[in-house]
Design a protein around this motif. Sequence first.
Motif, short mmCIF file in Angstrom:
data_model
loop_
_atom_site.label_atom_id
_atom_site.label_comp_id
_atom_site.label_asym_id
_atom_site.label_seq_id
_atom_site.Cartn_x
_atom_site.Cartn_y
_atom_site.Cartn_z
N ASP A 1 -9.85 5.79 -0.50
CA ASP A 1 -9.55 4.79 0.53
C ASP A 1 -8.08 4.40 0.53
OD1 ASP A 1 -12.08 4.88 1.30
OD2 ASP A 1 -12.68 2.90 0.60
N ILE A 2 -7.46 4.38 -0.68
CA ILE A 2 -6.03 4.06 -0.74
C ILE A 2 -5.23 5.11 0.04
CG2 ILE A 2 -4.04 3.94 -2.27
CD1 ILE A 2 -5.82 2.69 -4.35
N LYS B 1 0.82 -1.21 0.00
CA LYS B 1 0.00 0.00 0.00
C LYS B 1 0.85 1.25 0.00
CE LYS B 1 -2.67 -1.67 3.27
NZ LYS B 1 -2.95 -3.08 2.99
N THR C 1 -6.67 -1.46 -0.04
CA THR C 1 -7.37 -0.58 0.90
C THR C 1 -7.31 -1.08 2.34
OG1 THR C 1 -9.34 -1.62 0.09
CG2 THR C 1 -8.90 0.56 -0.72
#
Lengths: 107, 165, 89
Positions: free
Chosen positions: B73-74, A39, B119
């Motif tokens: 959301d990322i 991420k 996410t």
Amino acid sequence: MFEFVSAILILLGASFALIGSIGLVRFPDIYTRLHGPTKVTTLGLGGLLLGSMFYMFLQGEGVAVRELLIIGFLFLTAPVSAHLVAKAALHRRCQSVCGLPDRDAES
Amino acid sequence: MSSMKRWLPHPDVSAVLLIVWLLLNHTVSIGHLLLGTALGILIPKFTKRFFPEPVFIKRGTVLIRFAATVVWDILVASIAVARLTLDPRSRPAPRFVRVPVSLADDFALTALAGTVSLTPGTVSAQLSADRRHLLVHVLDLDDESALIQDIKQRYEAPIKEIFQC
Amino acid sequence: MLNASINVAIIMLTIAMGCNLWRLLRGPDVTDRVLALDTLYINAVALLILADTADGKPLFYEAAILIALLGFVGTVAFAKFLLRGDIIE
């Protein structure tokens, strides 16, 4: 002014990439370590590429849309490689700090 | 219709190939337009048997709204994970959670697994053999049922609507 | 100012690659090493893009996109190998 925006984007991107790699070193097991690179590092690279695009545009090199290609590609592939690494780790029954799920669900 | 299907089995893939070719060469000259079109026609024709069923996006507007949600959301998820990484006192509580899914289409399932990986503090780790459960690793879990609800409402419902499956 | 920020960013990315290298050498499992290698690829792409930006000319673009592509294919091949003991099914 625009140069400032580009510099901020590059710095933010680089610090996110660094934080992702620190997560890789700091977290206790393979499953938690996955979260940093997938991420945070991917987002960092996105910011860095946007900053670079912006800068190239200011330099009069034309609109460098092709950097968008790298961004799109990375955002498509990061979850896939994370999923495969997690699957391989589960398959090898790598140790986890939270206890592994039972084996029956494996496909 | 049938001749169109034979020459362009996946019109969307052809369009994407043409665009990628032009981006890679960084030009819109006639020569590269023609070459890109030729590649866009030939590559799907020769790789047809790798993806037999064409994918249809049925609701474009939902797709755009969904993409905006995912990008937001990322951002939020990355900042949350970054804070957990940097704070030396943080004690994340990682867990495996089994999320039930009810998507029929392979492509939709792939999209859901990818979105979940990008996410909030979750990485999808495995899909059960009967395609009914997605095993998800959560970095910092406080409420399991809330997380499942969240994934189902925020991601699964729009994907279901987009692909109509 | 932009040059200073690019230099700082390059230093940060170098430290990040050092972290990845540490994890790559240390392990403890093969999957950790695969993950570290994947992150190393992504950081290498970032470094190449920064080198481009510093020059103001897109010289390394092709190298960056090649590393991104091959890094992904490599990670998938490693993971497949760990899962099945074989790359081609």
